[in-house]
Design a protein around this motif. Sequence first.
Motif, mmCIF file in Angstrom:
data_model
loop_
_atom_site.group_PDB
_atom_site.id
_atom_site.type_symbol
_atom_site.label_atom_id
_atom_site.label_comp_id
_atom_site.label_asym_id
_atom_site.label_seq_id
_atom_site.Cartn_x
_atom_site.Cartn_y
_atom_site.Cartn_z
ATOM 1 N N PRO A 253 0.799 -1.235 0.000
ATOM 2 C CA PRO A 253 0.000 0.000 0.000
ATOM 3 C C PRO A 253 0.833 1.289 0.000
ATOM 4 N N LEU A 254 2.067 1.251 0.490
ATOM 5 C CA LEU A 254 2.906 2.448 0.533
ATOM 6 C C LEU A 254 3.759 2.633 -0.725
ATOM 7 N N TYR A 255 3.716 1.663 -1.637
ATOM 8 C CA TYR A 255 4.627 1.696 -2.794
ATOM 9 C C TYR A 255 4.518 2.994 -3.590
ATOM 10 N N ASP A 256 3.305 3.388 -3.980
ATOM 11 C CA ASP A 256 3.148 4.584 -4.811
ATOM 12 C C ASP A 256 3.636 5.840 -4.103
ATOM 13 N N GLN A 257 3.427 5.920 -2.796
ATOM 14 C CA GLN A 257 3.887 7.085 -2.038
ATOM 15 C C GLN A 257 5.420 7.108 -1.958
ATOM 16 N N VAL A 258 6.030 5.932 -1.846
ATOM 17 C CA VAL A 258 7.495 5.856 -1.820
ATOM 18 C C VAL A 258 8.054 6.279 -3.181
ATOM 19 N N VAL A 259 7.409 5.837 -4.263
ATOM 20 C CA VAL A 259 7.829 6.261 -5.605
ATOM 21 C C VAL A 259 7.711 7.776 -5.721
ATOM 22 N N ASP A 260 6.586 8.334 -5.248
ATOM 23 C CA ASP A 260 6.406 9.787 -5.301
ATOM 24 C C ASP A 260 7.506 10.510 -4.520
ATOM 25 N N ALA A 261 7.907 9.940 -3.380
ATOM 26 C CA ALA A 261 8.992 10.536 -2.586
ATOM 27 C C ALA A 261 10.306 10.486 -3.368
ATOM 28 N N CYS A 262 10.561 9.383 -4.048
ATOM 29 C CA CYS A 262 11.782 9.273 -4.866
ATOM 30 C C CYS A 262 11.772 10.312 -5.980
ATOM 31 N N ALA B 189 13.878 11.673 2.019
ATOM 32 C CA ALA B 189 12.607 11.880 1.320
ATOM 33 C C ALA B 189 11.621 10.755 1.624
ATOM 34 N N VAL B 190 12.100 9.523 1.610
ATOM 35 C CA VAL B 190 11.227 8.367 1.824
ATOM 36 C C VAL B 190 10.764 8.294 3.277
ATOM 37 N N GLU C 69 6.610 -4.605 8.129
ATOM 38 C CA GLU C 69 6.794 -3.616 9.201
ATOM 39 C C GLU C 69 6.888 -2.200 8.634
ATOM 40 N N ASN C 70 6.658 -2.058 7.326
ATOM 41 C CA ASN C 70 6.770 -0.765 6.626
ATOM 42 C C ASN C 70 8.190 -0.202 6.632
ATOM 43 N N GLU C 71 9.148 -1.114 6.629
ATOM 44 C CA GLU C 71 10.548 -0.726 6.481
ATOM 45 C C GLU C 71 10.877 -0.805 4.991
ATOM 46 N N VAL C 72 11.469 0.249 4.476
ATOM 47 C CA VAL C 72 11.730 0.362 3.044
ATOM 48 C C VAL C 72 13.215 0.167 2.771
ATOM 49 N N GLU C 73 13.494 -0.670 1.795
ATOM 50 C CA GLU C 73 14.874 -0.852 1.341
ATOM 51 C C GLU C 73 14.908 -0.511 -0.142
ATOM 52 N N ILE C 74 15.774 0.420 -0.505
ATOM 53 C CA ILE C 74 15.885 0.875 -1.886
ATOM 54 C C ILE C 74 17.280 0.548 -2.399
ATOM 55 N N LEU C 75 17.319 0.004 -3.603
ATOM 56 C CA LEU C 75 18.587 -0.218 -4.277
ATOM 57 C C LEU C 75 18.598 0.702 -5.483
ATOM 58 N N MET C 76 19.613 1.520 -5.572
ATOM 59 C CA MET C 76 19.676 2.500 -6.653
ATOM 60 C C MET C 76 21.079 2.562 -7.233
ATOM 61 N N THR C 77 21.199 3.323 -8.297
ATOM 62 C CA THR C 77 22.487 3.522 -8.938
ATOM 63 C C THR C 77 22.639 5.009 -9.250
ATOM 64 N N LEU C 78 23.684 5.358 -9.928
ATOM 65 C CA LEU C 78 23.920 6.726 -10.384
ATOM 66 C C LEU C 78 24.193 6.673 -11.880
ATOM 67 N N THR C 79 24.103 7.820 -12.539
ATOM 68 C CA THR C 79 24.361 7.840 -13.975
ATOM 69 C C THR C 79 25.798 7.430 -14.286
ATOM 70 N N ALA C 80 26.703 7.676 -13.334
ATOM 71 C CA ALA C 80 28.104 7.282 -13.498
ATOM 72 C C ALA C 80 28.719 7.087 -12.119
#
Length: 120
Positions: A22-31, A84-85, A57-68
């Motif tokens: 249920p929190l997915y869309d809000q987390v995307v909006d925060a990103c 933000a999240v 438990e509504n704990e969010v783990e994000i894996l991201m990268t950078l353009t370089a």
Amino acid sequence: MNQPQDQMEGAPLIRPSTTDHPLYDQVVDACRTVFDPEIPVNIYDLGLVYTIEINGENEVEILMTLTAPGCPVAGEMPGWVQDAVELVAGVKQAQVGMTFDPPWGMDMMSDEARLELGFM
């Protein structure tokens, strides 16, 4: 061809996100509130966010990268995303990890980002 032990043949390099939470869309909006300082497009539409996992438990783990890998904000960007999240109501905590495998490519951008940058 040797593959890492935890990489099953044919398995995606990027783990799937918890899109049914249920929190997915809000987390995307925060990103989408976090921007790469060198490119006037948010990190989500740039395709820099690979995985958003949200547990029971509504704990969010994000894996991201950078353009370089040498991006000047490499040390700061994960903190910006975490901040933000964690502002999303209901999120208990957020952790942001960085990877460069697979490396980011322009094909990971959303159509909106391509349009914004004049690639469409």
